[in-house]
Design an enzyme around this catalytic site. Structure first.
Site, PDB file in Angstrom:
ATOM      1  CG  ASP A   1      -1.936   0.980   1.284  1.00 49.01           C
ATOM      2  OD1 ASP A   1      -2.262   1.461   0.225  1.00 49.01           O
ATOM      3  OD2 ASP A   1      -2.507   1.348   2.305  1.00 49.01           O
TER       4      ASP A   1
ATOM      5  CD  GLU B   1      -0.080   5.481  -4.061  1.00 52.07           C
ATOM      6  OE1 GLU B   1       0.014   5.740  -3.067  1.00 52.07           O
ATOM      7  OE2 GLU B   1      -0.983   4.280  -4.164  1.00 52.07           O
TER       8      GLU B   1
ATOM      9  CG  ASP C   1      -8.238   4.919   0.491  1.00 46.41           C
ATOM     10  OD1 ASP C   1      -8.245   3.531   0.265  1.00 46.41           O
ATOM     11  OD2 ASP C   1      -7.539   5.326   1.200  1.00 46.41           O
TER      12      ASP C   1
END
Ligand code: GLC
Length: 754
Positions: free
Chosen positions: A387, A390, A458
């Protein structure tokens, strides 16, 4: 700011499979990868290393040129590239000279400082699909997009960019198809005819080369096959990862994880996977366990395994700055973190507080990261959720002066998540020996399908997000990502019970079926929604388990051809206008045989567009004639799902998990149709890499309506099926001798006459 537009060719030469063309502004290089794939790389300064994160194939070393006074042509069996010499422009045609895609004659490829853009001619009826995880409509005509991997928390129906970058799209016009992959990791831009008075489409990036692969195969499926040949296809996933997955941010202790797992078994709701989000760690330090709440991970894992559960644990890239923390000390001592140009380590804030970030672009860092997973695998974990890659840090973009490898952040940001997933995959594959790891990642770049499954971050608990999520999944499938999912129920917000039920039904037909929610939201497990809803949810999860033989075979198809599991109808019927209609654009084929129509939780009837041919409602066998829109019931108990006439769907009885061996009966369901059909059935141990050495069980199932037969070809491969009987179940047939036949499953050819 100066604009430099490619001018006339000054010289060109062909050598070692490379056509090099010079102009005063730049140098273009042209390479052939296959008769349907041509690469163009235009640069002011070519890097001789010429590396790519995405591409795994080699160029062909020989091709023929046809030259005239004004053009240079490359002609293959499938494709014609006509290069205009003055000014230098690149135009692609079919072998019989129908235009596929042409440079805008005036502007072609040009630079404004470092920014490089290519302007193309826009055709009147041209549509565009692709770019993977992007909001908006299936047909991207009239829209603009940016690629810049972003922690898109609470993204809306229109947010752009989201978490991932796939600079690959497919153009459709005049009954023809082409694909274009712009392999450049800088911030990039796509304009599908949004801003130029219907004259041009364009794409480009803030830096790097105008480096693209052009695909000239005809048919969307063929282009996806070529694109995934070039950038790789997924391996066979562990079978357990195709079961139902229960996740939540805030399962706070081993006891809570075990209690949930036990409840599934007690209630006989099938499930395979539990998750631990960040709360299993000590102070959010990666590769640690919280000693108070997860005191004995190994015994927790043993207990989970004895119930037939697997565990997936989260890892984030941010390494907490804290003395006596092993990863911090090792990273510091070996200089493994991303840096400012003066050599200082970059510091950003994430869950653990102040963090450094591993430089995943370096092989030694990837190896170090990969080896650290023993902290999880020693306990028995074999799923790894990547997770925040980015990379995310509070405040979003890292300073542009941070260095990764020998590049600065803006040059490679879009590939950071992919490199983290790669490090996780390579490392855990090595540690687990012959066992398949399950790797899930939020950020990705083209080619990530080689390492990981992805989910769409999300999202929010609304009907609109459920439908958008389906479009994201369908679109990810165009860009080679077959193993995809969304947070069922929506990560943020509290879905209504109706929405939760509906979304779960859709989850049955999503490649990765995972229920996940934000900390602080209402509990989401299947039994939190009153008795009646629990029964519907249970039935849908059971349906998933019944379909696993079909789903696993569909993954095998993806592994061998790149075709996704959830397929936008643009793959199936690219030139059928109605499939792009916003009322029907979320519909998709789930594998070869099933058409699924996602529908809001508030609607008890809905319009569905059934393409030409006959269809059967899966739940009732009711027959529909396609080529038109039909209004069908869509109560919460029955998501509209249709089997195509002639469909062949291998199924099994309900099991409680993929570890449960079941009743040993393979059911082959056939829906009546006028045309012969076939389906490749595939099975292996679902766990190891032995299938790479022939330990699989593969046979073609054939339905022949003229001869009135269903047959199984002789088994290929050395694996023994876990089924020992086969049952043929016929739907939609009147007057047949046999509707249900139960036979011993033999390895040799089998045939039944009905
Ligand atoms: C991010 C992830 C989400 C996860 C949360 C806590 O928001 O997208 O899935 O639950 O972080 O780790």
């Amino acid at each position: 700011m100066q604009v430099e537009i490619l001018g006339s060719v000054t010289e060109f030469k062909q050598q070692n499979g490379t056509l090099t063309i010079k102009t005063a502004e730049a140098e273009a290089r042209v390479y052939l990868y296959s008769p349907t794939i041509i690469r163009i790389n235009i640069s002011k300064k070519h890097s001789e290393a010429d590396t790519s994160f995405a591409v795994i194939q080699q160029l062909l070393t020989d091709f023929k040129l046809d030259e005239s006074a004004t053009t240079i042509e490359i002609n293959t069996s499938a494709l014609k590239l006509r290069i205009n010499k003055s000014p230098l422009r690149f135009n692609f045609y079919t072998a019989d000279s129908k235009p596929l895609s042409e440079d805008d004659e005036r502007f072609g490829t040009n630079w404004q400082n470092e920014r490089v853009i290519t302007y193309r001619k826009l055709y009147a009826d041209e549509k565009f699909i692709g770019l993977g995880e992007k909001t908006g409509n299936l047909n991207r005509r009239g829209t603009v997009y940016t690629n810049w991997n972003t922690d898109a928390v609470d993204y809306t129906l229109y947010s752009d960019p989201l978490y991932k970058t796939f600079p690959f799209f497919i153009g459709l016009h005049s009954g023809l198809t082409y694909g274009l992959f712009f392999d450049n990791t800088h911030k990039s831009y796509f304009d599908f005819g949004a801003t130029t008075d219907e004259q041009m489409s364009w794409f480009g990036a803030d830096g790097g080369d105008m480096n693209y692969y052009f695909f000239g195969a005809q048919g969307v499926a063929k282009i996806i096959e070529d694109y995934t040949w070039l950038t790789g296809r997924m391996e066979m996933p562990p079978l357990w990862s195709l079961g139902y997955q229960q996740c939540r941010w805030s399962y706070m202790s081993a006891k809570e994880v075990l209690d949930i797992a036990k409840t599934f078994r007690k209630k006989k709701i099938p499930a395979d996977v539990m998750y631990c989000d960040i709360d299993y760690m000590e102070g959010f330090k990666i590769f640690t366990w919280n000693k108070k709440t997860f005191p004995d991970p190994k015994s927790m894992m043993d207990e989970l395994k004895s119930m037939g559960f697997r565990l997936v644990t989260i890892v984030d890239p941010g390494i907490k700055i804290e003395e006596d923390y092993q990863q911090y000390n090792e990273g510091l001592a070996n200089d493994y973190f991303a840096k400012y140009p003066n050599g200082e380590n970059y510091t950003g804030y994430v869950w653990p507080g102040r963090c450094h970030f591993p430089d995943f672009f370096r092989q030694d860092v990837r190896e170090w990261w990969g080896a650290a997973f023993t902290a999880l695998t020693d306990a028995g974990v074999d799923g790894f959720w990547n997770d925040m890659n980015e990379p995310a840090a509070w405040g979003q973009n890292m300073p542009w002066i941070v260095k990764f490898g020998d590049k600065y952040m803006p040059e490679v940001r879009n590939a950071y998540g992919m490199e983290m997933a790669r490090a996780t995959y390579d490392g855990t594959r090595k540690i687990l020996g012959n066992k398949r790891p399950f790797v899930l990642t939020r950020a990705a770049y083209s080619g990530t399908q080689r390492y990981a499954a992805v989910w769409t971050g999300d999202n929010t608990g609304t009907d609109e997000h459920m439908l958008l999520g389906q479009r994201l999944v369908n679109s990810l499938g165009i860009t080679g990502l077959s193993f995809t999912g969304v947070d069922i129920g929506g990560f943020s917000g509290d879905p209504t019970p109706e929405l939760m039920v509906r979304w779960n039904s859709l989850g049955t037909y999503t490649p990765m079926f995972r229920n996940h929610a934000i900390k602080g939201s209402k509990m989401r497990e299947p039994w939190q929604w009153d008795k009646a809803n629990e029964q519907i949810i249970k039935k849908d999860i059971e349906q998933r388990y019944k379909l696993l033989p079909y789903i696993y075979s569909s993954f095998y198809q993806s592994h061998t051809t790149g075709l996704p599991i959830s397929r936008t109808l643009a793959i199936y019927k690219p030139f059928d206008e109605l499939i792009y209609d916003t009322r029907f654009q979320n519909q998709f084929m789930f594998g070869d045989a099933l058409l699924v129509a996602p529908v809001e939780s508030t609607k008890t009837t809905t319009d569905v567009y059934l393409p030409k041919g006959n269809w059967y409602r899966l739940s009732s066998n009711e027959k529909y004639k396609g080529g038109k829109t039909v209004n069908v019931p869509s109560p919460l108990t029955d998501l509209p799902v249709f089997a195509k006439a002639g469909a062949i769907i291998p199924m099994q009885s309900v099991t409680q998990s993929t570890a449960d061996s079941g009743d040993g009966i393979l059911q082959i369901h056939i829906w009546n149709g006028k045309e012969a059909n076939e389906f490749v059935y595939y099975e292996d141990d679902g766990l190891s890499y032995d299938y790479e050495n022939g330990a699989f069980y593969k046979r073609t199932i054939r339905f022949n309506p003229i001869k009135k037969t269903v047959s199984l070809s002789a088994v290929e491969g050395t694996f023994s099926s876990r089924f020992h009987k086969v049952k043929f179940v016929l739907h939609g047939f009147d007057r047949v001798k046999l509707k249900n036949v139960l036979l011993d499953l033999k390895d040799g050819e089998m045939e039944v006459i009905f």
